[in-house]
Design a protein around this motif. Sequence first.
Motif, PDB file in Angstrom:
ATOM      1  N   ARG A 147      -5.106   9.383  10.831  1.00 25.65           N
ATOM      2  CA  ARG A 147      -6.199   8.416  10.944  1.00 25.65           C
ATOM      3  C   ARG A 147      -6.267   7.523   9.715  1.00 25.65           C
ATOM      4  O   ARG A 147      -6.583   6.336   9.816  1.00 25.65           O
ATOM      5  N   GLU A 148      -5.960   8.090   8.542  1.00 27.10           N
ATOM      6  CA  GLU A 148      -5.930   7.277   7.323  1.00 27.10           C
ATOM      7  C   GLU A 148      -4.797   6.255   7.393  1.00 27.10           C
ATOM      8  O   GLU A 148      -4.979   5.083   7.046  1.00 27.10           O
ATOM      9  N   ASP A 189       0.857  -1.181   0.000  1.00 25.07           N
ATOM     10  CA  ASP A 189       0.000   0.000   0.000  1.00 25.07           C
ATOM     11  C   ASP A 189       0.895   1.235   0.000  1.00 25.07           C
ATOM     12  O   ASP A 189       2.115   1.138   0.174  1.00 25.07           O
ATOM     13  N   VAL A 232       0.837   5.760   1.018  1.00 26.34           N
ATOM     14  CA  VAL A 232       0.157   6.952   1.512  1.00 26.34           C
ATOM     15  C   VAL A 232       0.980   8.150   1.066  1.00 26.34           C
ATOM     16  O   VAL A 232       2.209   8.164   1.203  1.00 26.34           O
ATOM     17  N   PHE A 269      -0.338  13.471   5.059  1.00 25.97           N
ATOM     18  CA  PHE A 269      -1.432  12.521   5.231  1.00 25.97           C
ATOM     19  C   PHE A 269      -2.100  12.738   6.584  1.00 25.97           C
ATOM     20  O   PHE A 269      -1.516  13.316   7.510  1.00 25.97           O
ATOM     21  N   ASP A 270      -3.314  12.267   6.664  1.00 25.87           N
ATOM     22  CA  ASP A 270      -4.047  12.276   7.929  1.00 25.87           C
ATOM     23  C   ASP A 270      -3.645  11.011   8.691  1.00 25.87           C
ATOM     24  O   ASP A 270      -3.714   9.914   8.144  1.00 25.87           O
ATOM     25  N   ALA A 281      -5.712   3.455   9.719  1.00 24.59           N
ATOM     26  CA  ALA A 281      -6.704   2.576   9.092  1.00 24.59           C
ATOM     27  C   ALA A 281      -6.031   1.634   8.107  1.00 24.59           C
ATOM     28  O   ALA A 281      -6.370   0.439   8.027  1.00 24.59           O
ATOM     29  N   ARG A 282      -5.063   2.132   7.342  1.00 21.20           N
ATOM     30  CA  ARG A 282      -4.359   1.291   6.373  1.00 21.20           C
ATOM     31  C   ARG A 282      -3.480   0.253   7.069  1.00 21.20           C
ATOM     32  O   ARG A 282      -3.368  -0.892   6.616  1.00 21.20           O
TER      33      ARG A 282
END
Length: 229
Positions: free
Chosen positions: A109-110, A100, A102, A106-107, A113-114
């Motif tokens: 929280r994102e 993945d 990012v 970036f946030d 979550a990832r």
Amino acid sequence: MINQILVVDDEKGIANAIAYALRREGYEVDTAYNGNIALEKAGQLSSFIMILDIMMPEKDGYIVCRELRKMQSKQIGIILLTAKNDIVDKVLGLELGADDYVTKPFDIRELLARVNSLARRLSDRDMKSSDILQVGSLTIAKSQRNAIIDGDQLTLTPKEFDLLVLLFSNQERVFSREELLELIWGDDYYGGTRTVDIHIQRLRKKLGMGGQHMLKTVYKIGYKASVRE
């Protein structure tokens, strides 16, 4: 579920902030500020997720990613951090084995979550792989209670299957007849150890020429599974 995270970024403030957030989520977290240290620390871990910045001096994230994928005995998840929003950079990272990515900024929280999503996927993959037992030409799917040898499915009774799994999950370990009787049939079974001998004979016959030699009799003791000639 995978609980170890290695955060790699040459910007210490970013690495430490990510590590702090992950620790609050319950993860065990370590940090590295360059690619060389990242690979050194990765070599000391077994199953983990690396959050990896691409743009670093010495060894960049692409090189680290390539080196990680050579560690085939390890269960590793990789999330790339990139300041670039170029699809080519993202595709290159994924082709090198990243799971993945990012894009900075970036946030948090994102990112969390990832990480949580990747940890679940890796754990599911681990469970599926541990469910399959491969011994030579014999394949045993434990949860499906299915066994195949040389492409042919075996027709086994429940006790024959349990005996097969126990022996081949503990290759080279010698089990006495009494042990096998207790482990497979239970304490409340009143039959004699001859029951074990009969089931071993049936298993050998069903395994055929491709597998009957893998069930060894240990003189005056019991049985073991072995792929050694």
